[in-house]
Motif scaffolding. Structure first.
Motif, short mmCIF file in Angstrom:
data_model
loop_
_atom_site.label_atom_id
_atom_site.label_comp_id
_atom_site.label_asym_id
_atom_site.label_seq_id
_atom_site.Cartn_x
_atom_site.Cartn_y
_atom_site.Cartn_z
N GLY A 125 -2.67 28.27 19.31
CA GLY A 125 -1.63 28.07 20.31
C GLY A 125 -1.20 26.64 20.51
O GLY A 125 -0.05 26.37 20.88
N TRP A 126 -2.11 25.70 20.28
CA TRP A 126 -1.79 24.30 20.52
C TRP A 126 -1.23 23.58 19.31
O TRP A 126 -0.72 22.46 19.44
N ALA A 127 -1.30 24.18 18.14
CA ALA A 127 -0.92 23.48 16.90
C ALA A 127 0.52 22.96 16.96
O ALA A 127 0.83 21.90 16.40
N ARG A 128 1.39 23.69 17.64
CA ARG A 128 2.81 23.29 17.65
C ARG A 128 3.03 21.97 18.38
O ARG A 128 4.07 21.33 18.20
N ALA A 174 -10.17 26.51 9.48
CA ALA A 174 -9.43 26.53 8.22
C ALA A 174 -8.38 27.64 8.23
O ALA A 174 -7.24 27.45 7.77
N ALA A 175 -8.75 28.80 8.77
CA ALA A 175 -7.80 29.92 8.84
C ALA A 175 -6.63 29.62 9.76
O ALA A 175 -5.55 30.19 9.60
N CYS A 176 -6.84 28.70 10.70
CA CYS A 176 -5.78 28.33 11.65
C CYS A 176 -4.97 27.13 11.17
O CYS A 176 -4.09 26.64 11.89
N GLY A 177 -5.27 26.63 9.97
CA GLY A 177 -4.46 25.56 9.40
C GLY A 177 -4.97 24.16 9.63
O GLY A 177 -4.17 23.20 9.62
N TYR A 178 -6.29 24.01 9.82
CA TYR A 178 -6.87 22.68 10.02
C TYR A 178 -7.94 22.43 8.95
O TYR A 178 -8.59 23.36 8.49
N ARG A 179 -8.13 21.17 8.63
CA ARG A 179 -9.28 20.79 7.81
C ARG A 179 -10.25 19.98 8.64
O ARG A 179 -9.85 19.20 9.51
N LEU A 180 -11.52 20.16 8.37
CA LEU A 180 -12.56 19.46 9.11
C LEU A 180 -12.70 18.05 8.57
O LEU A 180 -12.91 17.84 7.38
N ILE A 181 -12.61 17.04 9.48
CA ILE A 181 -12.81 15.65 9.06
C ILE A 181 -14.01 15.01 9.76
O ILE A 181 -14.39 13.89 9.42
N GLY A 182 -14.60 15.72 10.72
CA GLY A 182 -15.78 15.19 11.40
C GLY A 182 -16.48 16.27 12.19
O GLY A 182 -15.83 17.21 12.67
N LEU A 183 -17.80 16.15 12.31
CA LEU A 183 -18.58 17.17 13.02
C LEU A 183 -19.92 16.58 13.45
O LEU A 183 -20.57 15.88 12.68
N PHE A 184 -20.31 16.84 14.69
CA PHE A 184 -21.67 16.55 15.11
C PHE A 184 -22.01 17.41 16.32
O PHE A 184 -21.12 17.88 17.03
#
Length: 247
Positions: A125-128, A174-184
């Protein structure tokens, strides 16, 4: 007395409304690509701990959105005292019905708040509102192990059925159109020093105040149950920061 009134009495004047500390906001921010004066939307900003830290870190323009006006009133005082009225503003509104222009932000920030509408709903919902290649940063409660005991599994099934394991969240992103660039994953001090410790102290005083009020005590009991769950089962669940970039 309404349950919501008691809830907000518990949470009035707390620095944070979810697990976190400034150093973890900084850790997540430093995972973002370099940006010159980014436009940042802090979604579900509460009293604005992350909002203020983002303003200091980014040098950009930061908007804090929340539905509870007393939180925004407190944040407005902080903004004025810090001399940031030219770069930081507040907006009263719901994260599920945001009225901003499309592609108007470089960064969407949801520290401990995306669960309100659900991880997937927030991502979609927020991607736009994100500019091309913009980033979404969210901390989200997640299972840290695949074998939670029944008591805590039932607790989260009732409290937040959308809780997943971290790899499942990554797949959903990923299914929502994002790639992961950081995680902790947030360490336990983010839960105790940043959130549950102050709440526990508040509960002690309110339990004395409302000792003859069963309705209020029921609300306090729910807060206590949440804290006790984490105390007993923190090895099975926690909060993870996902730093995502729109594809």
């Amino acid at each position: 007395m309404e349950a919501l009134e008691v809830f907000f009495e518990i949470h009035t004047d707390l620095e944070r409304e979810s697990p976190g500390l400034d150093r973890y906001t900084r850790q997540a921010f430093r995972m973002l690509p370099a940006m010159a004066r980014p436009a940042i939307l802090d979604i579900g900003c509460g009293p604005g701990a992350a909002t203020m830290e983002l303003a200091r870190l980014s040098g950009g323009d930061v908007t804090g959105l929340d539905f509870h006006q007393p939180y925004l009133d407190r944040l407005n005082v902080k903004i004025e005292e810090a001399g940031l009225t030219g770069r930081v503003r507040t907006v009263h509104g719901s994260m599920s019905e945001m009225a901003f222009s499309e592609e108007s932000f470089d960064v969407l920030w949801a520290e401990g708040s995306i669960y309100i509408i659900g991880f997937e709903n927030g991502l979609r919902g927020w991607a736009r509102f994100l500019k091309p290649r913009g980033c979404l940063v969210a901390s989200e409660v997640a299972w840290l192990r695949p074998d939670p005991p029944q008591e805590v599994r039932e607790f989260w099934k009732a409290s937040y059925p959308g809780i997943r394991q971290i790899p499942e969240n990554i797949e959903q992103a990923a299914a929502c159109g994002y790639r992961l660039i950081g995680l902790f994953t947030l360490p336990e001090d983010a839960w105790w020093a940043g959130y549950y410790g102050p709440v526990e102290k508040r509960l002690e005083g309110l339990r004395r105040k409302y000792r003859d009020n069963p309705e209020a005590l029921a609300v306090l009991d729910e807060e206590r149950k949440e804290i006790d769950m984490y105390r007993r089962y923190s090895q099975w669940y926690g909060s993870a920061f996902f730093v995502l970039q729109k594809e």
